[in-house]
Design a protein around this motif. Structure first.
Motif, PDB file in Angstrom:
ATOM      1  N   UNK A 119      16.801  -5.425  32.265  1.00 15.19           N
ATOM      2  CA  UNK A 119      15.364  -5.434  32.558  1.00 15.19           C
ATOM      3  C   UNK A 119      14.972  -6.714  33.290  1.00 15.19           C
ATOM      4  N   UNK A 120      15.528  -7.833  32.856  1.00 18.22           N
ATOM      5  CA  UNK A 120      15.255  -9.106  33.529  1.00 18.22           C
ATOM      6  C   UNK A 120      15.772  -9.072  34.968  1.00 18.22           C
ATOM      7  N   UNK A 121      16.904  -8.396  35.191  1.00 20.63           N
ATOM      8  CA  UNK A 121      17.451  -8.266  36.545  1.00 20.63           C
ATOM      9  C   UNK A 121      16.491  -7.522  37.464  1.00 20.63           C
ATOM     10  N   UNK A 122      15.832  -6.470  36.950  1.00 17.93           N
ATOM     11  CA  UNK A 122      14.855  -5.727  37.753  1.00 17.93           C
ATOM     12  C   UNK A 122      13.772  -6.689  38.232  1.00 17.93           C
ATOM     13  N   UNK A 123      13.293  -7.538  37.333  1.00 12.64           N
ATOM     14  CA  UNK A 123      12.252  -8.507  37.709  1.00 12.64           C
ATOM     15  C   UNK A 123      12.795  -9.537  38.692  1.00 12.64           C
ATOM     16  N   UNK A 124      13.964 -10.088  38.393  1.00 11.92           N
ATOM     17  CA  UNK A 124      14.541 -11.137  39.249  1.00 11.92           C
ATOM     18  C   UNK A 124      14.807 -10.636  40.660  1.00 11.92           C
ATOM     19  N   UNK A 125      15.291  -9.404  40.787  1.00 10.33           N
ATOM     20  CA  UNK A 125      15.601  -8.856  42.102  1.00 10.33           C
ATOM     21  C   UNK A 125      14.345  -8.590  42.922  1.00 10.33           C
ATOM     22  N   UNK A 126      13.192  -8.534  42.252  1.00  8.92           N
ATOM     23  CA  UNK A 126      11.913  -8.355  42.952  1.00  8.92           C
ATOM     24  C   UNK A 126      11.184  -9.674  43.140  1.00  8.92           C
ATOM     25  N   UNK A 127      11.862 -10.766  42.843  1.00  7.69           N
ATOM     26  CA  UNK A 127      11.274 -12.077  43.095  1.00  7.69           C
ATOM     27  C   UNK A 127      10.499 -12.661  41.927  1.00  7.69           C
ATOM     28  N   UNK A 128      10.532 -12.016  40.768  1.00  7.15           N
ATOM     29  CA  UNK A 128       9.843 -12.533  39.594  1.00  7.15           C
ATOM     30  C   UNK A 128      10.784 -13.411  38.777  1.00  7.15           C
ATOM     31  N   UNK A 129      10.229 -14.443  38.182  1.00  2.98           N
ATOM     32  CA  UNK A 129      10.959 -15.291  37.260  1.00  2.98           C
ATOM     33  C   UNK A 129      10.526 -14.913  35.852  1.00  2.98           C
ATOM     34  N   UNK A 130      11.479 -14.805  34.944  1.00  2.00           N
ATOM     35  CA  UNK A 130      11.171 -14.495  33.553  1.00  2.00           C
ATOM     36  C   UNK A 130      11.392 -15.752  32.727  1.00  2.00           C
ATOM     37  N   UNK A 131      10.362 -16.140  31.986  1.00  4.81           N
ATOM     38  CA  UNK A 131      10.455 -17.335  31.139  1.00  4.81           C
ATOM     39  C   UNK A 131      10.051 -16.982  29.723  1.00  4.81           C
ATOM     40  N   UNK A 132      10.651 -17.678  28.777  1.00  3.93           N
ATOM     41  CA  UNK A 132      10.317 -17.516  27.367  1.00  3.93           C
ATOM     42  C   UNK A 132       9.746 -18.838  26.885  1.00  3.93           C
ATOM     43  N   UNK A 133       8.483 -18.794  26.492  1.00  3.76           N
ATOM     44  CA  UNK A 133       7.764 -20.011  26.122  1.00  3.76           C
ATOM     45  C   UNK A 133       6.985 -19.801  24.832  1.00  3.76           C
ATOM     46  N   UNK A 134       6.647 -20.916  24.208  1.00  3.10           N
ATOM     47  CA  UNK A 134       5.742 -20.887  23.058  1.00  3.10           C
ATOM     48  C   UNK A 134       4.325 -20.727  23.563  1.00  3.10           C
ATOM     49  N   UNK A 135       3.509 -20.101  22.767  1.00  2.98           N
ATOM     50  CA  UNK A 135       2.111 -19.971  23.161  1.00  2.98           C
ATOM     51  C   UNK A 135       1.410 -18.935  22.318  1.00  2.98           C
ATOM     52  N   UNK A 136       0.125 -18.861  22.524  1.00  4.89           N
ATOM     53  CA  UNK A 136      -0.665 -17.865  21.808  1.00  4.89           C
ATOM     54  C   UNK A 136      -0.993 -16.753  22.795  1.00  4.89           C
ATOM     55  N   UNK A 137      -0.042 -15.870  22.978  1.00  2.00           N
ATOM     56  CA  UNK A 137      -0.208 -14.748  23.894  1.00  2.00           C
ATOM     57  C   UNK A 137      -0.799 -13.586  23.128  1.00  2.00           C
ATOM     58  N   UNK A 138      -1.818 -12.992  23.690  1.00  2.00           N
ATOM     59  CA  UNK A 138      -2.492 -11.876  23.032  1.00  2.00           C
ATOM     60  C   UNK A 138      -1.526 -10.746  22.702  1.00  2.00           C
ATOM     61  N   UNK A 139      -0.706 -10.370  23.667  1.00  2.00           N
ATOM     62  CA  UNK A 139       0.180  -9.230  23.434  1.00  2.00           C
ATOM     63  C   UNK A 139       1.647  -9.603  23.587  1.00  2.00           C
ATOM     64  N   UNK A 140       1.967 -10.872  23.507  1.00  2.00           N
ATOM     65  CA  UNK A 140       3.352 -11.292  23.605  1.00  2.00           C
ATOM     66  C   UNK A 140       3.801 -11.674  24.996  1.00  2.00           C
ATOM     67  N   UNK A 141       2.872 -11.602  25.992  1.00  6.00           N
ATOM     68  CA  UNK A 141       3.268 -11.954  27.348  1.00  6.00           C
ATOM     69  C   UNK A 141       2.080 -12.462  28.155  1.00  6.00           C
ATOM     70  N   UNK A 142       2.402 -13.113  29.237  1.00  2.00           N
ATOM     71  CA  UNK A 142       1.400 -13.640  30.163  1.00  2.00           C
ATOM     72  C   UNK A 142       1.994 -13.479  31.554  1.00  2.00           C
ATOM     73  N   UNK A 143       1.183 -13.097  32.513  1.00  2.00           N
ATOM     74  CA  UNK A 143       1.668 -12.887  33.872  1.00  2.00           C
ATOM     75  C   UNK A 143       0.926 -13.816  34.822  1.00  2.00           C
ATOM     76  N   UNK A 144       1.676 -14.617  35.536  1.00  2.00           N
ATOM     77  CA  UNK A 144       1.110 -15.483  36.560  1.00  2.00           C
ATOM     78  C   UNK A 144       1.453 -14.854  37.900  1.00  2.00           C
ATOM     79  N   UNK A 145       0.582 -13.944  38.361  1.00  2.00           N
ATOM     80  CA  UNK A 145       0.899 -13.133  39.535  1.00  2.00           C
ATOM     81  C   UNK A 145       1.085 -13.944  40.808  1.00  2.00           C
ATOM     82  N   UNK A 146       0.305 -14.966  40.997  1.00  2.00           N
ATOM     83  CA  UNK A 146       0.416 -15.732  42.238  1.00  2.00           C
ATOM     84  C   UNK A 146       1.786 -16.390  42.378  1.00  2.00           C
ATOM     85  N   UNK A 147       2.402 -16.720  41.239  1.00  2.00           N
ATOM     86  CA  UNK A 147       3.708 -17.371  41.271  1.00  2.00           C
ATOM     87  C   UNK A 147       4.839 -16.422  40.910  1.00  2.00           C
TER      88      UNK A 147
END
Length: 91
Positions: A11-39
């Motif tokens: 699944x991470x490969x699908x994102x990486x091959x489309x130019x997305x970076x996948x990061x795992x960070x600490x934080x208070x995410x509403x649904x477990x994820x956050x998307x920074x579309x511009x980057x």
């Protein structure tokens, strides 16, 4: 889809091959994820287990603009499988 590290990597490969970076960070995410579309960065809560990470990525991927032509054949099949699941759920 089985909840294995191998499937998470695919699944991470699908994102990486489309130019997305996948990061795992600490934080208070509403649904477990956050998307920074511009980057083109997908940030997931690092405290999610493998099942949570896979389910989150399966939920996120249909919302993104994935360049199908940049994907490897294996990633294209996985992407199509995810998109078929979304269509089936929305009927």
């Amino acid at each position: 889809m089985k909840f294995t590290q191998s499937n998470l990597d695919k699944l991470e490969d699908v994102l990486n091959q489309s130019g997305f970076t996948t990061r795992y960070e600490r934080g208070t995410f509403q649904s477990g994820w956050c998307l920074l579309e511009q980057k083109k960065v997908v940030v997931l809560n690092k405290f999610l287990d493998i099942e949570g990470r896979i389910n989150t990525l399966v939920d996120i991927i249909p919302q993104l603009q994935i360049d199908f032509d940049k994907l490897t054949h294996e990633s294209q099949k996985l992407y199509e499988e995810i998109m078929k699941k979304v269509v089936t759920e929305n009927k």
